[in-house]
Design a protein around this motif. Structure first.
Motif, PDB file in Angstrom:
ATOM      1  N   ASN A 132      53.852  47.899  58.010  1.00 19.82           N
ATOM      2  CA  ASN A 132      53.326  46.921  57.060  1.00 19.82           C
ATOM      3  C   ASN A 132      54.213  46.839  55.809  1.00 19.82           C
ATOM      4  O   ASN A 132      55.197  47.575  55.675  1.00 19.82           O
ATOM      5  CB  ASN A 132      51.867  47.237  56.691  1.00 19.82           C
ATOM      6  CG  ASN A 132      51.707  48.601  56.031  1.00 19.82           C
ATOM      7  OD1 ASN A 132      52.678  49.256  55.668  1.00 19.82           O
ATOM      8  ND2 ASN A 132      50.467  49.022  55.856  1.00 19.82           N
ATOM      9  N   HIS A 133      53.844  45.935  54.922  1.00 16.63           N
ATOM     10  CA  HIS A 133      54.653  45.680  53.731  1.00 16.63           C
ATOM     11  C   HIS A 133      54.730  46.921  52.842  1.00 16.63           C
ATOM     12  O   HIS A 133      55.779  47.213  52.256  1.00 16.63           O
ATOM     13  CB  HIS A 133      54.053  44.509  52.951  1.00 16.63           C
ATOM     14  CG  HIS A 133      54.784  44.172  51.696  1.00 16.63           C
ATOM     15  ND1 HIS A 133      56.094  43.710  51.678  1.00 16.63           N
ATOM     16  CD2 HIS A 133      54.395  44.251  50.378  1.00 16.63           C
ATOM     17  CE1 HIS A 133      56.467  43.505  50.437  1.00 16.63           C
ATOM     18  NE2 HIS A 133      55.464  43.821  49.629  1.00 16.63           N
ATOM     19  N   GLN A 134      53.623  47.660  52.758  1.00 19.18           N
ATOM     20  CA  GLN A 134      53.604  48.850  51.912  1.00 19.18           C
ATOM     21  C   GLN A 134      54.583  49.913  52.422  1.00 19.18           C
ATOM     22  O   GLN A 134      55.235  50.603  51.632  1.00 19.18           O
ATOM     23  CB  GLN A 134      52.189  49.430  51.862  1.00 19.18           C
ATOM     24  CG  GLN A 134      51.171  48.516  51.180  1.00 19.18           C
ATOM     25  CD  GLN A 134      50.496  47.569  52.166  1.00 19.18           C
ATOM     26  OE1 GLN A 134      51.107  47.147  53.142  1.00 19.18           O
ATOM     27  NE2 GLN A 134      49.240  47.255  51.883  1.00 19.18           N
ATOM     28  N   ALA A 135      54.702  50.044  53.748  1.00 23.99           N
ATOM     29  CA  ALA A 135      55.642  51.010  54.317  1.00 23.99           C
ATOM     30  C   ALA A 135      57.078  50.604  54.015  1.00 23.99           C
ATOM     31  O   ALA A 135      57.932  51.445  53.715  1.00 23.99           O
ATOM     32  CB  ALA A 135      55.422  51.131  55.826  1.00 23.99           C
ATOM     33  N   PHE A 139      59.540  53.254  52.060  1.00 22.40           N
ATOM     34  CA  PHE A 139      60.662  53.910  52.731  1.00 22.40           C
ATOM     35  C   PHE A 139      61.965  53.134  52.507  1.00 22.40           C
ATOM     36  O   PHE A 139      62.418  52.364  53.350  1.00 22.40           O
ATOM     37  CB  PHE A 139      60.368  54.070  54.220  1.00 22.40           C
ATOM     38  CG  PHE A 139      59.323  55.098  54.497  1.00 22.40           C
ATOM     39  CD1 PHE A 139      59.639  56.452  54.478  1.00 22.40           C
ATOM     40  CD2 PHE A 139      58.016  54.724  54.761  1.00 22.40           C
ATOM     41  CE1 PHE A 139      58.668  57.415  54.734  1.00 22.40           C
ATOM     42  CE2 PHE A 139      57.034  55.671  55.016  1.00 22.40           C
ATOM     43  CZ  PHE A 139      57.360  57.021  54.999  1.00 22.40           C
ATOM     44  N   ILE A 140      62.538  53.372  51.354  1.00 19.71           N
ATOM     45  CA  ILE A 140      63.788  52.719  50.971  1.00 19.71           C
ATOM     46  C   ILE A 140      64.930  53.229  51.840  1.00 19.71           C
ATOM     47  O   ILE A 140      65.113  54.427  52.027  1.00 19.71           O
ATOM     48  CB  ILE A 140      64.088  53.001  49.485  1.00 19.71           C
ATOM     49  CG1 ILE A 140      62.983  52.409  48.599  1.00 19.71           C
ATOM     50  CG2 ILE A 140      65.442  52.455  49.084  1.00 19.71           C
ATOM     51  CD1 ILE A 140      63.124  52.777  47.145  1.00 19.71           C
ATOM     52  N   TYR A 225      54.800  63.866  49.909  1.00 23.09           N
ATOM     53  CA  TYR A 225      55.213  63.638  48.520  1.00 23.09           C
ATOM     54  C   TYR A 225      56.465  62.768  48.484  1.00 23.09           C
ATOM     55  O   TYR A 225      57.362  62.917  49.310  1.00 23.09           O
ATOM     56  CB  TYR A 225      55.492  64.975  47.839  1.00 23.09           C
ATOM     57  CG  TYR A 225      54.316  65.932  47.868  1.00 23.09           C
ATOM     58  CD1 TYR A 225      53.328  65.885  46.898  1.00 23.09           C
ATOM     59  CD2 TYR A 225      54.209  66.867  48.888  1.00 23.09           C
ATOM     60  CE1 TYR A 225      52.255  66.759  46.928  1.00 23.09           C
ATOM     61  CE2 TYR A 225      53.133  67.742  48.939  1.00 23.09           C
ATOM     62  CZ  TYR A 225      52.162  67.682  47.959  1.00 23.09           C
ATOM     63  OH  TYR A 225      51.090  68.545  48.004  1.00 23.09           O
ATOM     64  N   PHE A 226      56.516  61.884  47.496  1.00 22.18           N
ATOM     65  CA  PHE A 226      57.662  60.996  47.346  1.00 22.18           C
ATOM     66  C   PHE A 226      58.020  60.864  45.865  1.00 22.18           C
ATOM     67  O   PHE A 226      57.150  60.931  44.991  1.00 22.18           O
ATOM     68  CB  PHE A 226      57.354  59.614  47.921  1.00 22.18           C
ATOM     69  CG  PHE A 226      57.031  59.616  49.387  1.00 22.18           C
ATOM     70  CD1 PHE A 226      58.039  59.517  50.343  1.00 22.18           C
ATOM     71  CD2 PHE A 226      55.718  59.731  49.818  1.00 22.18           C
ATOM     72  CE1 PHE A 226      57.747  59.529  51.703  1.00 22.18           C
ATOM     73  CE2 PHE A 226      55.410  59.744  51.170  1.00 22.18           C
ATOM     74  CZ  PHE A 226      56.422  59.648  52.112  1.00 22.18           C
ATOM     75  N   ALA A 227      59.310  60.672  45.616  1.00 24.77           N
ATOM     76  CA  ALA A 227      59.804  60.358  44.268  1.00 24.77           C
ATOM     77  C   ALA A 227      60.441  58.974  44.361  1.00 24.77           C
ATOM     78  O   ALA A 227      61.647  58.842  44.585  1.00 24.77           O
ATOM     79  CB  ALA A 227      60.801  61.409  43.814  1.00 24.77           C
ATOM     80  N   TRP A 231      57.912  53.385  41.966  1.00 23.99           N
ATOM     81  CA  TRP A 231      56.546  53.881  41.866  1.00 23.99           C
ATOM     82  C   TRP A 231      56.455  55.226  41.145  1.00 23.99           C
ATOM     83  O   TRP A 231      55.380  55.615  40.712  1.00 23.99           O
ATOM     84  CB  TRP A 231      55.914  54.031  43.256  1.00 23.99           C
ATOM     85  CG  TRP A 231      55.833  52.759  44.036  1.00 23.99           C
ATOM     86  CD1 TRP A 231      56.099  51.497  43.588  1.00 23.99           C
ATOM     87  CD2 TRP A 231      55.450  52.617  45.411  1.00 23.99           C
ATOM     88  NE1 TRP A 231      55.917  50.573  44.583  1.00 23.99           N
ATOM     89  CE2 TRP A 231      55.513  51.232  45.723  1.00 23.99           C
ATOM     90  CE3 TRP A 231      55.071  53.502  46.401  1.00 23.99           C
ATOM     91  CZ2 TRP A 231      55.210  50.733  46.982  1.00 23.99           C
ATOM     92  CZ3 TRP A 231      54.759  53.008  47.665  1.00 23.99           C
ATOM     93  CH2 TRP A 231      54.826  51.636  47.954  1.00 23.99           C
ATOM     94  N   GLY A 232      57.570  55.913  41.026  1.00 22.98           N
ATOM     95  CA  GLY A 232      57.545  57.248  40.446  1.00 22.98           C
ATOM     96  C   GLY A 232      57.044  58.270  41.465  1.00 22.98           C
ATOM     97  O   GLY A 232      57.126  58.063  42.678  1.00 22.98           O
TER      98      GLY A 232
END
Length: 262
Positions: A132-135, A139-140, A225-227, A231-232
């Motif tokens: 979906n769009h959020q994924a 995930f850059i 966890y993501f940086a 979004w920070g």
């Protein structure tokens, strides 16, 4: 009482007895279906060996023998898969997952859009089939680039953006390899899987070391966890759902969690 000590033999015997007897038979038939010698002949096996298999005195059936038995027993795809599972063998000749995937992929493609958080569908080689769009936003370098490689393992080990996005990259990479090895045990003869492992082993010393460790884990979710550059710091709870008809397919859903102040 349910017998559980010879499930393979029971399975073969019951399906043998459910077959329509051959047209040219001699003598009075006391039991329904095929006789053992008739099934053995149809499958190109010896009657003695088939008898031992049904009685649970032999469990050494090769994949070739099981394939011939499946054809002689006229098993449907689910029954064939059960035959191989009871024998403890992988079915390299089965094209059922590919056929089922082709049939089901269209309705499955709409599933990620039903979730508010990032969601994507992985195939048996851990390629993202849809998301979906959020994924794509999260995930850059993986799901946001058109016509880009969609393999999760390649992204994790060969793309520098993954290391920047995932602050606990080493821990996450170790877990991914252990989870992938569990899938590998069910499809160790798949040429695409073998090629993927060879490629990652050659291009990533980290993957090669982790693969050599032989660690295995269930894909049981947990905190992610993501940086993210926009979004920070963000945290999600991962939930992985499997498609019952095609266990190789996994729907990965990330449920957003608020990061508590320490």
């Amino acid at each position: 009482m349910l017998e559980t000590d010879n499930l393979l033999g029971q399975f073969i015997r019951v399906h043998r007895q459910q077959l329509t007897p051959p047209e040219q038979t001699h003598g009075r038939r006391r039991t329904p279906g095929y006789r053992r010698e008739e099934l053995a002949q149809a499958a190109g096996l010896s009657t003695t060996w088939l008898t031992r298999l049904e009685q649970g005195r032999s469990l050494s059936a090769s994949v070739t023998v099981l394939a011939r038995l499946s054809q002689a027993l006229q098993l449907n795809p689910a029954e064939r898969a059960t035959l191989f599972e009871l024998a403890g063998k992988f079915d390299p000749y089965s094209n059922t997952p590919a056929l089922a995937q082709k049939r089901l992929i269209k309705p499955l493609q709409d599933l990620p859009d039903q979730f508010h958080g990032p969601c994507y569908l992985l195939d048996s080689s851990w390629n993202a089939l849809c998301w979906n769009h959020q994924a794509a936003q999260l995930f850059i370098g993986w799901l946001d680039i058109p016509n880009h490689d969609r393999n999760l393992l390649r992204y994790t080990f060969l793309n520098q953006q993954a290391r920047q996005l995932i602050p606990n990259w080493a821990e996450r990479a170790q877990r991914l390899v252990a989870e992938f090895r569990l899938d590998y045990t069910h499809q160790s003869e798949d040429p695409q899987i073998i090629e993927l492992i060879d490629e990652l082993t050659a291009q990533s010393t980290e993957f090669a070391a982790l693969w050599q460790n032989q660690q295995v884990r269930y894909r049981d979710g947990g905190s992610r966890y993501f940086a993210h550059p926009q979004w920070g710091e963000c945290q999600f709870q991962q939930v992985t759902l499997q498609v019952s008809a095609i266990p190789e397919l996994k729907l990965v859903c990330l449920l957003e969690k608020a990061i508590k102040d320490e």
